[in-house]
Design an enzyme around this catalytic site. Structure first.
Site, PDB file in Angstrom:
ATOM      1  N   LYS A  71      -3.924 -18.658  32.645  1.00  0.00           N
ATOM      2  CA  LYS A  71      -5.288 -18.184  32.936  1.00  0.00           C
ATOM      3  C   LYS A  71      -6.128 -19.273  33.597  1.00  0.00           C
ATOM      4  O   LYS A  71      -6.823 -19.018  34.583  1.00  0.00           O
ATOM      5  CB  LYS A  71      -5.929 -17.692  31.638  1.00  0.00           C
ATOM      6  CG  LYS A  71      -7.315 -17.108  31.813  1.00  0.00           C
ATOM      7  CD  LYS A  71      -7.788 -16.416  30.558  1.00  0.00           C
ATOM      8  CE  LYS A  71      -8.060 -17.382  29.419  1.00  0.00           C
ATOM      9  NZ  LYS A  71      -6.912 -17.699  28.578  1.00  0.00           N
ATOM     10  N   THR A  73      -5.045 -21.854  35.231  1.00  0.00           N
ATOM     11  CA  THR A  73      -4.455 -22.116  36.548  1.00  0.00           C
ATOM     12  C   THR A  73      -4.976 -21.114  37.576  1.00  0.00           C
ATOM     13  O   THR A  73      -5.344 -21.493  38.705  1.00  0.00           O
ATOM     14  CB  THR A  73      -2.922 -22.041  36.466  1.00  0.00           C
ATOM     15  OG1 THR A  73      -2.454 -23.029  35.538  1.00  0.00           O
ATOM     16  CG2 THR A  73      -2.273 -22.296  37.816  1.00  0.00           C
ATOM     17  N   ARG A  94     -13.846 -24.254  30.050  1.00  0.00           N
ATOM     18  CA  ARG A  94     -14.001 -24.847  28.720  1.00  0.00           C
ATOM     19  C   ARG A  94     -13.381 -26.245  28.690  1.00  0.00           C
ATOM     20  O   ARG A  94     -12.478 -26.558  29.460  1.00  0.00           O
ATOM     21  CB  ARG A  94     -13.316 -23.972  27.664  1.00  0.00           C
ATOM     22  CG  ARG A  94     -13.968 -22.620  27.471  1.00  0.00           C
ATOM     23  CD  ARG A  94     -13.123 -21.735  26.577  1.00  0.00           C
ATOM     24  NE  ARG A  94     -11.830 -21.467  27.182  1.00  0.00           N
ATOM     25  CZ  ARG A  94     -10.741 -21.147  26.495  1.00  0.00           C
ATOM     26  NH1 ARG A  94     -10.780 -21.079  25.186  1.00  0.00           N
ATOM     27  NH2 ARG A  94      -9.605 -20.901  27.122  1.00  0.00           N
ATOM     28  N   LYS A 105       0.138 -26.864  22.450  1.00  0.00           N
ATOM     29  CA  LYS A 105      -0.242 -26.375  23.773  1.00  0.00           C
ATOM     30  C   LYS A 105      -0.034 -27.378  24.896  1.00  0.00           C
ATOM     31  O   LYS A 105       0.354 -27.031  26.001  1.00  0.00           O
ATOM     32  CB  LYS A 105      -1.710 -25.931  23.741  1.00  0.00           C
ATOM     33  CG  LYS A 105      -2.189 -25.275  25.029  1.00  0.00           C
ATOM     34  CD  LYS A 105      -3.618 -24.795  24.871  1.00  0.00           C
ATOM     35  CE  LYS A 105      -4.104 -24.138  26.160  1.00  0.00           C
ATOM     36  NZ  LYS A 105      -5.495 -23.691  26.052  1.00  0.00           N
ATOM     37  N   ALA A 273     -11.277 -19.187  20.715  1.00  0.00           N
ATOM     38  CA  ALA A 273     -11.474 -17.769  20.995  1.00  0.00           C
ATOM     39  C   ALA A 273     -10.973 -16.878  19.873  1.00  0.00           C
ATOM     40  O   ALA A 273     -11.358 -15.713  19.799  1.00  0.00           O
ATOM     41  CB  ALA A 273     -10.780 -17.394  22.301  1.00  0.00           C
ATOM     42  N   PHE A 301      -7.901 -16.869  25.499  1.00  0.00           N
ATOM     43  CA  PHE A 301      -6.845 -15.958  25.061  1.00  0.00           C
ATOM     44  C   PHE A 301      -6.907 -14.637  25.823  1.00  0.00           C
ATOM     45  O   PHE A 301      -7.308 -14.598  26.984  1.00  0.00           O
ATOM     46  CB  PHE A 301      -6.892 -15.753  23.546  1.00  0.00           C
ATOM     47  CG  PHE A 301      -6.578 -16.997  22.756  1.00  0.00           C
ATOM     48  CD1 PHE A 301      -5.492 -17.794  23.085  1.00  0.00           C
ATOM     49  CD2 PHE A 301      -7.374 -17.387  21.691  1.00  0.00           C
ATOM     50  CE1 PHE A 301      -5.197 -18.948  22.366  1.00  0.00           C
ATOM     51  CE2 PHE A 301      -7.085 -18.530  20.961  1.00  0.00           C
ATOM     52  CZ  PHE A 301      -5.998 -19.304  21.300  1.00  0.00           C
ATOM     53  N   PHE A 381       5.936 -16.832  38.782  1.00  0.00           N
ATOM     54  CA  PHE A 381       6.847 -17.863  38.281  1.00  0.00           C
ATOM     55  C   PHE A 381       8.098 -17.866  39.156  1.00  0.00           C
ATOM     56  O   PHE A 381       8.448 -16.843  39.764  1.00  0.00           O
ATOM     57  CB  PHE A 381       7.239 -17.572  36.826  1.00  0.00           C
ATOM     58  CG  PHE A 381       6.261 -18.111  35.812  1.00  0.00           C
ATOM     59  CD1 PHE A 381       6.652 -19.059  34.879  1.00  0.00           C
ATOM     60  CD2 PHE A 381       4.943 -17.676  35.786  1.00  0.00           C
ATOM     61  CE1 PHE A 381       5.761 -19.560  33.940  1.00  0.00           C
ATOM     62  CE2 PHE A 381       4.047 -18.163  34.854  1.00  0.00           C
ATOM     63  CZ  PHE A 381       4.459 -19.115  33.930  1.00  0.00           C
ATOM     64  N   TRP A 409      -0.062 -21.943  41.601  1.00  0.00           N
ATOM     65  CA  TRP A 409       0.645 -23.052  40.943  1.00  0.00           C
ATOM     66  C   TRP A 409       1.487 -23.808  41.962  1.00  0.00           C
ATOM     67  O   TRP A 409       1.470 -25.033  42.001  1.00  0.00           O
ATOM     68  CB  TRP A 409       1.537 -22.506  39.817  1.00  0.00           C
ATOM     69  CG  TRP A 409       2.238 -23.576  39.037  1.00  0.00           C
ATOM     70  CD1 TRP A 409       1.765 -24.289  37.983  1.00  0.00           C
ATOM     71  CD2 TRP A 409       3.574 -24.060  39.281  1.00  0.00           C
ATOM     72  NE1 TRP A 409       2.706 -25.183  37.543  1.00  0.00           N
ATOM     73  CE2 TRP A 409       3.827 -25.070  38.322  1.00  0.00           C
ATOM     74  CE3 TRP A 409       4.570 -23.742  40.207  1.00  0.00           C
ATOM     75  CZ2 TRP A 409       5.039 -25.753  38.250  1.00  0.00           C
ATOM     76  CZ3 TRP A 409       5.781 -24.424  40.143  1.00  0.00           C
ATOM     77  CH2 TRP A 409       5.999 -25.410  39.185  1.00  0.00           C
TER      78      TRP A 409
END
Length: 557
Positions: A71, A73, A94, A105, A273, A301, A381, A409
């Site tokens: 998210k 990214t 954030r 993470k 969140a 999230f 991906f 990405w």
């Protein structure tokens, strides 16, 4: 392919004064933290307040899985791409918490060629905001315990103190502690505990406050304990809101950094969140709206948590609702929602993708229930196959939702141009729909929670445990029942059971506890086994982190 940190360290950053050249800030508006970081002074924020708002783009996602969604990214890549197509854009994100960064993470500044920089600083101590919040929180604990020691003029029942200490790390051993041991000169013995800093109400207060005065007012309302006759005791009763605000005088100012492409980015505040409201600060988002034609922000999230809270809690404080919502999905994650195990996600599985699409479909329905336009961003991906990509795009088109493949990405801004153009097109479509919240704030606590469970989660009903029922009576008695609801729920499922992936049906949500957060201005409804102090995994991300002899970070991702 280089790692995220290797990519970040290969970029020649621009001095922070060059980053503000395209926007309405001058060097005098900045309080610099070295060459590449700065805070925006309140004089600039006040000056900008008279300007009209730009367009607001909210980025959210499907329910997260270990397969990854990206998210942040996409948020960063979309901001870069909007600037590339000539739309003046500022990003608002954030701040990462050290607990998750060093725990399960890893880093939280995007990935690949869609990153905010300097990523090492942002992921670690940054400008010290987290430490200031930690200090303010624990100063309140110290002042509270000192009040008990010095005669307890407020008649506080030490068995009913609800304020906890915090630390910005995942440390399960601190969840339950006893303080004040060692005799009469060491304090009043009582049970206490630690939350993680981002779960502190002070974090939520800082992220919702619009000014120093508003910060002090919110701090004064925080309930810290109850007296022997069950009367609530607040920070204002202790008369320390001014001291706490003083500790936060710099932390409340938004932080300015840059992306790989030099897009101005405000990184400020980070309430969890699945515990709090999961959005960056109102001050950062409102400032971004004044500085650019487009402001891109995110909510934590999945859309069932962060986006719901952004729309029902943050938007009223911000005074603006999003002009469009982008829902991030990956084929890998949707296959996991369709029943595929993590070690098999690299294999093509169109059937599982179709099954897992139900999760994305529910989030699309939820955003549309607010009468907001939706764009699905498929975060590519390397393992995605053409058949899978074509299937997902076709599924989205079959239900009438805009969708674009995003390759930010790998390709940075170039990989987000199609998404940026689609987002702008959706914003420019004329619509007569008006924003519709999930519930009426004047409704009862039970009805508000039921509305979230049935409309957003897709559940059938709500079970209130005995403790929660008793707390509802207390909330009504104290006149707090008209506050909005902030659900504390697992992020992994639409239900309160993290193992129920996809789109579960006919489930109940159990409310075990209700906690008033008067400073933040909402009531937290605790479900399942959501913890306000996470633990570390068996293999923490910290095990891969190091620093070389030149002071360069290693292993952040």
């Amino acid at each position: 392919m280089k790692t995220d940190i290797e990519i970040a360290q290969s970029i020649d950053l621009k001095p922070i004064e060059e980053i503000i050249a395209p926007i309405d800030l001058t060097e005098d508006d900045l309080e610099k933290y070295g060459k590449y970081k700065a805070k925006i002074d309140f004089s600039a924020i006040n000056r900008l307040s008279a300007k009209a708002n730009g367009k607001l783009i909210l980025v959210t996602a499907i329910n997260p899985t270990p397969a990854g969604e990206g998210k942040s990214t996409i948020t960063i890549g979309l901001g870069d791409a909007l600037n590339q197509i000539g739309k003046q854009t500022v990003i608002a994100l954030r701040e990462p918490s050290l607990g998750p960064v060093m725990g399960i993470k890893g880093g939280a500044t995007g990935g690949g060629f869609a990153q905010v920089l300097p990523m090492e600083d942002i992921n670690l101590h940054f400008t010290g905001d987290m430490h200031a919040i930690t200090t303010a929180n624990n100063a309140l604990s110290a002042l509270l315990d000192n009040h008990l020691q010095q005669g307890n003029a407020l008649n506080i029942d030490q068995r009913r103190i609800v304020w906890k200490r915090v630390v910005d790390l995942n440390d399960r051993t601190l969840r339950q502690i006893v303080v004040g041991l060692g005799g009469p000169f060491q304090g009043i013995p009582r049970q206490d505990g630690f939350d993680i800093t981002v779960a502190s109400e002070i974090m939520a207060v800082l992220c919702l406050a619009r000014s120093i005065d508003d910060l002090k007012k919110r701090l004064s309302k925080i309930v810290i304990a109850y007296t022997f006759d069950r009367t609530p005791v607040t920070v204002g009763d202790l008369r320390v809101e001014g001291a706490l605000a003083l500790l936060l005088k710099d932390a409340i100012k938004p932080n300015l950094v840059q992306t790989i492409y030099g897009t101005p980015t405000l990184v400020h505040g980070g309430p969890f969140a699945n515990i709090a409201h999961g959005c960056n600060s109102v001050l950062a988002t409102s400032t971004a709206l004044k500085l650019a034609d487009y402001a891109v922000t995110e909510a934590g999230f999945g859309a069932d948590l962060g986006a719901e809270k952004f729309l029902n809690i943050k938007s009223p404080a911000l005074g603006k609702t999003p002009d469009v919502v982008v829902i991030v999905a990956t084929i890998r994650a949707l296959k996991m929602h369709g029943g595929v195990k993590k070690d098999e996600l690299s294999n093509e599985n169109v059937a599982a993708l179709k099954a897992g699409f139900s999760n994305l479909e529910k989030h699309i329905e939820n955003i549309k229930s607010f009468n907001l336009p939706v764009v699905v961003a498929v975060n590519e991906f390397v393992t995605d196959t053409k058949a899978e990509v074509d299937t997902l795009i076709s599924l989205c088109q079959s239900i009438g939702v805009a969708v674009e493949l995003a390759q930010v990405w790998e390709k940075g801004a170039d990989g987000g141009v199609a998404l940026a153009k689609r987002v702008v097109a959706e914003i420019e479509v004329d619509t007569s729909d008006t924003f519709e919240a999930t519930y009426d704030e004047q409704a009862s606590i039970e009805d508000k929670i039921t509305a979230i469970v049935q409309k957003i989660y897709g559940g059938c009903s709500v079970v209130f445990e005995k403790k929660a029922k008793n707390q509802i009576r207390e909330l009504i008695k104290n006149g707090w029942d008209k506050l909005p609801i902030c659900m504390a729920k697992t992020q992994y499922s639409l239900s309160d059971d993290p193992t129920q992936l996809g789109r579960p049906k006919d489930f109940e949500i159990t409310i075990r506890e209700l906690v008033p957060k008067l400073g933040a201005g909402f009531i937290v409804a605790l479900t399942g086994d959501v913890m306000t102090m996470p633990g570390l995994p068996k293999q923490p991300a910290a095990l891969k982190m190091d620093i070389d002899e030149n002071g360069n970070a290693i292993g952040l991702f």
